[in-house]
Design a protein around this motif. Sequence first.
Motif, short mmCIF file in Angstrom:
data_model
loop_
_atom_site.label_atom_id
_atom_site.label_comp_id
_atom_site.label_asym_id
_atom_site.label_seq_id
_atom_site.Cartn_x
_atom_site.Cartn_y
_atom_site.Cartn_z
N THR A 172 0.92 -1.37 -0.12
CA THR A 172 0.42 -0.04 -0.37
C THR A 172 0.46 1.06 0.43
O THR A 172 2.45 1.80 0.28
CB THR A 172 -0.88 -0.26 1.08
N ASP A 173 0.56 2.12 0.47
CA ASP A 173 1.29 3.31 -0.06
C ASP A 173 1.87 4.18 1.29
O ASP A 173 2.48 5.07 1.67
CB ASP A 173 0.42 5.09 -0.02
N TRP A 174 1.79 2.87 2.36
CA TRP A 174 1.95 2.94 3.69
C TRP A 174 2.31 1.58 4.63
O TRP A 174 3.18 1.97 5.88
CB TRP A 174 1.15 3.84 4.56
N ALA A 175 2.48 0.56 3.59
CA ALA A 175 3.34 -1.30 4.43
C ALA A 175 3.50 -2.03 3.11
O ALA A 175 3.25 -1.63 2.29
CB ALA A 175 2.00 -1.73 4.90
N ASP A 176 4.60 -2.80 3.23
CA ASP A 176 4.73 -3.32 2.66
C ASP A 176 4.68 -5.14 2.21
O ASP A 176 4.25 -5.17 3.71
CB ASP A 176 6.31 -3.62 3.47
N SER A 177 4.48 -5.22 1.79
CA SER A 177 3.65 -6.72 1.72
C SER A 177 4.46 -7.46 1.32
O SER A 177 5.68 -7.54 0.79
CB SER A 177 2.74 -6.86 0.19
N SER A 178 4.64 -9.00 1.99
CA SER A 178 5.52 -10.10 1.70
C SER A 178 5.96 -10.40 0.17
O SER A 178 6.94 -11.08 -0.48
CB SER A 178 4.83 -11.16 2.44
N HIS A 209 0.20 -11.69 5.67
CA HIS A 209 0.36 -11.06 3.54
C HIS A 209 1.70 -9.87 3.84
O HIS A 209 1.93 -9.28 2.80
CB HIS A 209 -1.21 -10.08 2.80
N VAL A 210 1.66 -9.28 4.94
CA VAL A 210 2.58 -8.18 5.42
C VAL A 210 4.66 -8.33 5.19
O VAL A 210 4.18 -9.81 5.53
CB VAL A 210 1.83 -7.33 6.68
N SER A 211 4.62 -8.17 4.72
CA SER A 211 6.58 -8.77 4.54
C SER A 211 7.07 -8.13 5.73
O SER A 211 6.48 -8.17 7.23
CB SER A 211 7.03 -7.43 4.07
N ASP A 212 8.22 -8.95 6.67
CA ASP A 212 8.97 -9.45 8.20
C ASP A 212 8.61 -8.39 8.43
O ASP A 212 7.91 -7.88 9.35
CB ASP A 212 9.93 -10.46 7.24
N LYS A 213 9.29 -7.07 8.08
CA LYS A 213 9.10 -5.61 8.77
C LYS A 213 7.91 -5.22 8.62
O LYS A 213 8.34 -4.55 10.36
CB LYS A 213 10.12 -4.94 7.65
#
Length: 404
Positions: A172-178, A209-213
């Motif tokens: 998204t514009d504010w969160a990284d996906s995995s 679904h989100v990246s580890d970070k």
Amino acid sequence: MFRSLVLFSVCLGAAAMHLSAQSLPVSEKAKKLQTSSIVIDTHDDTTQRLLDPSFDITVPHTDGNIDLPRMRDGGLTALFFSIWIDGKITGPTAVKRAVDQIDAVREMVRKHPNDFVLATTADDIREAKKEHKIAVLMGVEGGHMIDNDLGVLRTFAALGVRYMTLTHMQNTDWADSSTVPPQHNGLTDFGKQVVLEMNRLGMMVDVSHVSDKTFYDALAVSKAPLLASHSSCRAICNAARNMTDDMMRDLAKHGGVIQINYHVGFLSQQFRDYEAAHPEVEKQIHDEVDKRCGTNEICALTAGDQVVRDFMKEGKLPKVEWTEIIAHIDHAVKIAGIDHVGLGSDFDGAVMPLGMEDVTHLPEITDALLKKGYSEADVRKVLGENTLRVMSEVQKAARDLNSK
Ligand SMILES: [Zn+2]
């Protein structure tokens, strides 16, 4: 919702009612436990079918993984209907389409008040169980649907949405996906505000679904335990959206819960390796779905899952058995602890393994866990009590934040 480069589409299941007769025999003890337990599934994509006016969820279907009679057969108490659109669709269109899906879920409940009840709290779910109704909950699968607007997030909460997955398969514009290269190194400042506002609203912060970070940023910021609504174990199957052992331990340390996903590509390393080595299979699956469905988009929506299972049976893909679900549950329990594991099927949005063709097979999970030596109390935790606890803690955190 699962989407892969190889296995296209909203892969929906296809299990005729008569297939349920093929269910494995389940012990009387397991049957009793299933019937008396709160059984919660935190991720289901049947919402896409609700958008089809000809789909009646209250009658048995020969395709898909879920309908009311089969939910009752499987002993399900509560289901989180996913509000999902592709992460590439953003802006006001994304908001509108999310609202359409929320409306479809709410209308289903309104039209069938004897069978369904809208639930937003742990108490609502317990009440639904007493009334022999299915508790209907909603989760927004992807932060792109708020269009960078906390007002939209608040509106979703007011309409009854009780979790939001921070991303789907796009950033998204504010969160990284995995599943795509990172752009933000986790959560941006606005992303952290989103998490805090969700805490205040009593919405669970979903890290599937989100990246580890992004996961670790959400963990650091959140004032309430996190939910992984439909994720499995990376130690068994190396998918970027499965959780590592360290992530599961840290999730548990903060009171959260991982809900095991049944999708074959998240359960089985062998299946993943084969997919990667045989990209031609994707076209074969497409062709077979086209052959079965022609231009009928509704048919295509539900055919992919069945085609893949047929391919497994024919030896065109590695066989993935439902017992892999038990292996993931057991691994997660060993790593995160019995208080931090639950069920998030991805029914009607993924490819179900052999023997888990639909929701009627849920008692077999209960039976398998008992046979593995889990106590009845421990099985109840996995079936739903852990999710209820997280929901209660999230509600408490919201009360505390609002009283400040
Ligand atoms: Zn998903």
